[in-house]
Write a protein that holds these residues in place. Structure first.
Motif, PDB file in Angstrom:
ATOM      1  N   VAL A  44      26.347  21.286 -13.499  1.00 55.57           N
ATOM      2  CA  VAL A  44      27.337  22.259 -13.023  1.00 55.57           C
ATOM      3  C   VAL A  44      28.742  21.990 -13.551  1.00 55.57           C
ATOM      4  CG1 VAL A  44      25.991  22.765 -10.960  1.00 55.57           C
ATOM      5  CG2 VAL A  44      27.820  21.066 -10.840  1.00 55.57           C
ATOM      6  N   GLY A  45      28.961  20.849 -14.177  1.00 54.42           N
ATOM      7  CA  GLY A  45      30.253  20.554 -14.780  1.00 54.42           C
ATOM      8  C   GLY A  45      31.336  20.111 -13.819  1.00 54.42           C
ATOM      9  N   HIS A  46      30.947  19.612 -12.642  1.00 53.03           N
ATOM     10  CA  HIS A  46      31.906  19.074 -11.670  1.00 53.03           C
ATOM     11  C   HIS A  46      31.543  17.615 -11.425  1.00 53.03           C
ATOM     12  CE1 HIS A  46      33.956  22.767 -10.498  1.00 53.03           C
ATOM     13  NE2 HIS A  46      32.783  23.362 -10.529  1.00 53.03           N
ATOM     14  N   PRO A  47      32.460  16.674 -11.696  1.00 59.22           N
ATOM     15  CA  PRO A  47      32.121  15.255 -11.602  1.00 59.22           C
ATOM     16  C   PRO A  47      31.812  14.747 -10.193  1.00 59.22           C
ATOM     17  CG  PRO A  47      34.467  15.543 -12.034  1.00 59.22           C
ATOM     18  CD  PRO A  47      33.840  16.907 -12.131  1.00 59.22           C
ATOM     19  N   ASP A  48      32.178  15.513  -9.151  1.00 57.91           N
ATOM     20  CA  ASP A  48      31.899  15.060  -7.785  1.00 57.91           C
ATOM     21  C   ASP A  48      31.043  16.068  -7.012  1.00 57.91           C
ATOM     22  OD1 ASP A  48      33.824  17.033  -7.568  1.00 57.91           O
ATOM     23  OD2 ASP A  48      34.952  16.025  -5.992  1.00 57.91           O
ATOM     24  N   ALA A  49      30.330  16.940  -7.712  1.00 55.26           N
ATOM     25  CA  ALA A  49      29.596  18.037  -7.072  1.00 55.26           C
ATOM     26  C   ALA A  49      28.477  17.544  -6.151  1.00 55.26           C
ATOM     27  CB  ALA A  49      29.004  18.956  -8.129  1.00 55.26           C
ATOM     28  N   VAL A  50      28.364  18.214  -5.011  1.00 51.82           N
ATOM     29  CA  VAL A  50      27.252  18.054  -4.082  1.00 51.82           C
ATOM     30  C   VAL A  50      26.825  19.471  -3.705  1.00 51.82           C
ATOM     31  CG1 VAL A  50      26.495  17.210  -1.831  1.00 51.82           C
ATOM     32  CG2 VAL A  50      28.124  15.869  -3.183  1.00 51.82           C
ATOM     33  N   LEU A  51      25.547  19.778  -3.872  1.00 52.90           N
ATOM     34  CA  LEU A  51      25.039  21.115  -3.616  1.00 52.90           C
ATOM     35  C   LEU A  51      23.941  21.091  -2.569  1.00 52.90           C
ATOM     36  CD1 LEU A  51      26.354  21.286  -6.474  1.00 52.90           C
ATOM     37  CD2 LEU A  51      24.509  22.813  -7.107  1.00 52.90           C
ATOM     38  N   ARG A  52      23.844  22.164  -1.790  1.00 49.77           N
ATOM     39  CA  ARG A  52      22.691  22.431  -0.934  1.00 49.77           C
ATOM     40  C   ARG A  52      21.982  23.614  -1.563  1.00 49.77           C
ATOM     41  NH1 ARG A  52      24.121  24.084   4.567  1.00 49.77           N
ATOM     42  NH2 ARG A  52      21.969  23.591   5.051  1.00 49.77           N
ATOM     43  N   VAL A  53      20.667  23.504  -1.710  1.00 50.50           N
ATOM     44  CA  VAL A  53      19.901  24.506  -2.443  1.00 50.50           C
ATOM     45  C   VAL A  53      18.691  24.933  -1.626  1.00 50.50           C
ATOM     46  CG1 VAL A  53      18.603  24.935  -4.574  1.00 50.50           C
ATOM     47  CG2 VAL A  53      20.638  23.481  -4.641  1.00 50.50           C
ATOM     48  N   ALA A  54      18.394  26.230  -1.669  1.00 50.67           N
ATOM     49  CA  ALA A  54      17.174  26.765  -1.062  1.00 50.67           C
ATOM     50  C   ALA A  54      16.494  27.667  -2.084  1.00 50.67           C
ATOM     51  CB  ALA A  54      17.489  27.547   0.202  1.00 50.67           C
ATOM     52  N   GLN A  55      15.178  27.574  -2.149  1.00 50.55           N
ATOM     53  CA  GLN A  55      14.388  28.398  -3.067  1.00 50.55           C
ATOM     54  C   GLN A  55      13.483  29.293  -2.228  1.00 50.55           C
ATOM     55  OE1 GLN A  55      12.622  25.188  -5.204  1.00 50.55           O
ATOM     56  NE2 GLN A  55      14.327  25.016  -6.622  1.00 50.55           N
ATOM     57  N   LEU A  56      13.472  30.587  -2.570  1.00 50.90           N
ATOM     58  CA  LEU A  56      12.680  31.563  -1.833  1.00 50.90           C
ATOM     59  C   LEU A  56      11.817  32.369  -2.788  1.00 50.90           C
ATOM     60  CD1 LEU A  56      15.885  31.702  -0.454  1.00 50.90           C
ATOM     61  CD2 LEU A  56      14.367  32.527   1.323  1.00 50.90           C
ATOM     62  N   ALA A  57      10.694  32.869  -2.282  1.00 49.81           N
ATOM     63  CA  ALA A  57       9.759  33.645  -3.104  1.00 49.81           C
ATOM     64  C   ALA A  57       9.452  34.973  -2.438  1.00 49.81           C
ATOM     65  CB  ALA A  57       8.468  32.859  -3.307  1.00 49.81           C
ATOM     66  N   VAL A  58       9.182  35.980  -3.273  1.00 48.41           N
ATOM     67  CA  VAL A  58       8.717  37.270  -2.784  1.00 48.41           C
ATOM     68  C   VAL A  58       7.233  37.117  -2.471  1.00 48.41           C
ATOM     69  CG1 VAL A  58       8.361  39.688  -3.370  1.00 48.41           C
ATOM     70  CG2 VAL A  58      10.422  38.499  -4.180  1.00 48.41           C
ATOM     71  N   PRO A  59       6.830  37.385  -1.225  1.00 51.39           N
ATOM     72  CA  PRO A  59       5.422  37.218  -0.860  1.00 51.39           C
ATOM     73  C   PRO A  59       4.507  38.110  -1.714  1.00 51.39           C
ATOM     74  CG  PRO A  59       6.760  37.550   1.104  1.00 51.39           C
ATOM     75  CD  PRO A  59       7.637  37.824  -0.081  1.00 51.39           C
ATOM     76  N   GLY A  60       3.374  37.531  -2.105  1.00 48.93           N
ATOM     77  CA  GLY A  60       2.375  38.291  -2.842  1.00 48.93           C
ATOM     78  C   GLY A  60       2.578  38.376  -4.336  1.00 48.93           C
ATOM     79  N   GLN A  61       3.684  37.874  -4.836  1.00 48.52           N
ATOM     80  CA  GLN A  61       3.927  37.899  -6.274  1.00 48.52           C
ATOM     81  C   GLN A  61       3.180  36.752  -6.940  1.00 48.52           C
ATOM     82  OE1 GLN A  61       5.762  40.237  -8.137  1.00 48.52           O
ATOM     83  NE2 GLN A  61       5.508  41.258  -6.167  1.00 48.52           N
ATOM     84  N   PRO A  62       2.594  37.000  -8.116  1.00 51.80           N
ATOM     85  CA  PRO A  62       1.918  35.900  -8.810  1.00 51.80           C
ATOM     86  C   PRO A  62       2.917  34.832  -9.229  1.00 51.80           C
ATOM     87  CG  PRO A  62       1.997  37.879 -10.181  1.00 51.80           C
ATOM     88  CD  PRO A  62       2.552  38.248  -8.834  1.00 51.80           C
ATOM     89  N   ARG A  63       2.544  33.583  -9.099  1.00 46.09           N
ATOM     90  CA  ARG A  63       3.410  32.471  -9.466  1.00 46.09           C
ATOM     91  C   ARG A  63       3.079  32.043 -10.884  1.00 46.09           C
ATOM     92  NH1 ARG A  63       6.371  34.052  -6.137  1.00 46.09           N
ATOM     93  NH2 ARG A  63       7.714  33.517  -7.820  1.00 46.09           N
ATOM     94  N   GLY A  64       4.100  31.842 -11.661  1.00 51.56           N
ATOM     95  CA  GLY A  64       3.949  31.349 -13.012  1.00 51.56           C
ATOM     96  C   GLY A  64       4.536  29.963 -13.115  1.00 51.56           C
ATOM     97  N   LEU A  65       5.438  29.789 -14.053  1.00 53.13           N
ATOM     98  CA  LEU A  65       6.094  28.493 -14.235  1.00 53.13           C
ATOM     99  C   LEU A  65       6.978  28.144 -13.044  1.00 53.13           C
ATOM    100  CD1 LEU A  65       7.152  28.722 -17.977  1.00 53.13           C
ATOM    101  CD2 LEU A  65       5.296  27.364 -17.001  1.00 53.13           C
ATOM    102  N   SER A  66       7.577  29.154 -12.449  1.00 54.42           N
ATOM    103  CA  SER A  66       8.489  28.920 -11.334  1.00 54.42           C
ATOM    104  C   SER A  66       7.765  29.153 -10.010  1.00 54.42           C
ATOM    105  CB  SER A  66       9.697  29.855 -11.437  1.00 54.42           C
ATOM    106  OG  SER A  66      10.599  29.619 -10.390  1.00 54.42           O
ATOM    107  N   THR A  67       8.065  28.336  -9.027  1.00 58.10           N
ATOM    108  CA  THR A  67       7.460  28.484  -7.702  1.00 58.10           C
ATOM    109  C   THR A  67       8.249  29.434  -6.824  1.00 58.10           C
ATOM    110  OG1 THR A  67       8.721  26.611  -6.823  1.00 58.10           O
ATOM    111  CG2 THR A  67       6.547  26.132  -7.773  1.00 58.10           C
ATOM    112  N   HIS A  68       9.373  29.955  -7.331  1.00 55.62           N
ATOM    113  CA  HIS A  68      10.235  30.804  -6.517  1.00 55.62           C
ATOM    114  C   HIS A  68      10.853  31.904  -7.366  1.00 55.62           C
ATOM    115  CE1 HIS A  68      12.770  27.659  -8.246  1.00 55.62           C
ATOM    116  NE2 HIS A  68      13.771  28.498  -8.128  1.00 55.62           N
ATOM    117  N   ASP A  69      11.435  32.897  -6.678  1.00 57.13           N
ATOM    118  CA  ASP A  69      12.105  34.017  -7.345  1.00 57.13           C
ATOM    119  C   ASP A  69      13.620  33.948  -7.197  1.00 57.13           C
ATOM    120  OD1 ASP A  69       9.622  35.518  -8.033  1.00 57.13           O
ATOM    121  OD2 ASP A  69       9.428  35.611  -5.858  1.00 57.13           O
ATOM    122  N   LEU A  70      14.073  33.409  -6.065  1.00 56.66           N
ATOM    123  CA  LEU A  70      15.499  33.383  -5.753  1.00 56.66           C
ATOM    124  C   LEU A  70      15.909  31.969  -5.377  1.00 56.66           C
ATOM    125  CD1 LEU A  70      18.263  34.658  -4.991  1.00 56.66           C
ATOM    126  CD2 LEU A  70      17.268  35.191  -2.756  1.00 56.66           C
TER     127      LEU A  70
END
Length: 84
Positions: A44-70
């Protein structure tokens, strides 16, 4: 366009945003984590960055390389400023 791997929004309040996408729009919460490491800071280019992240998926969509959509990202540090 034939599809997307996943996309991301930066949000001010991760808990509130997860509730919106999960509870109101019906996406499935796949994973949550805090990122407080050198790799993330370089990414992210910030030397002191701390992030909270959540990954969500659209139900019923086929999963490929990624386990999530958003991916939702809250910067714990540095905090952003609201903009119009």
């Amino acid at each position: 366009m034939r599809g997307v791997w996943h996309f991301s929004f930066t949000v001010a309040d991760l808990d509130r945003s997860v509730a919106f996408y999960r509870d109101l729009l019906g996406l499935t919460l796949v994973h949550r984590q805090e990122q407080d490491n050198a790799y993330t800071r370089r990414l992210v280019g910030h030397p002191d960055a701390v992030l909270r992240v959540a990954q969500l998926a659209v139900p019923g969509q086929p999963r490929g390389l990624s386990t999530h959509d958003l991916e939702l990202v809250e910067y714990v540090r540095p905090r952003g400023r609201p903009r119009d």
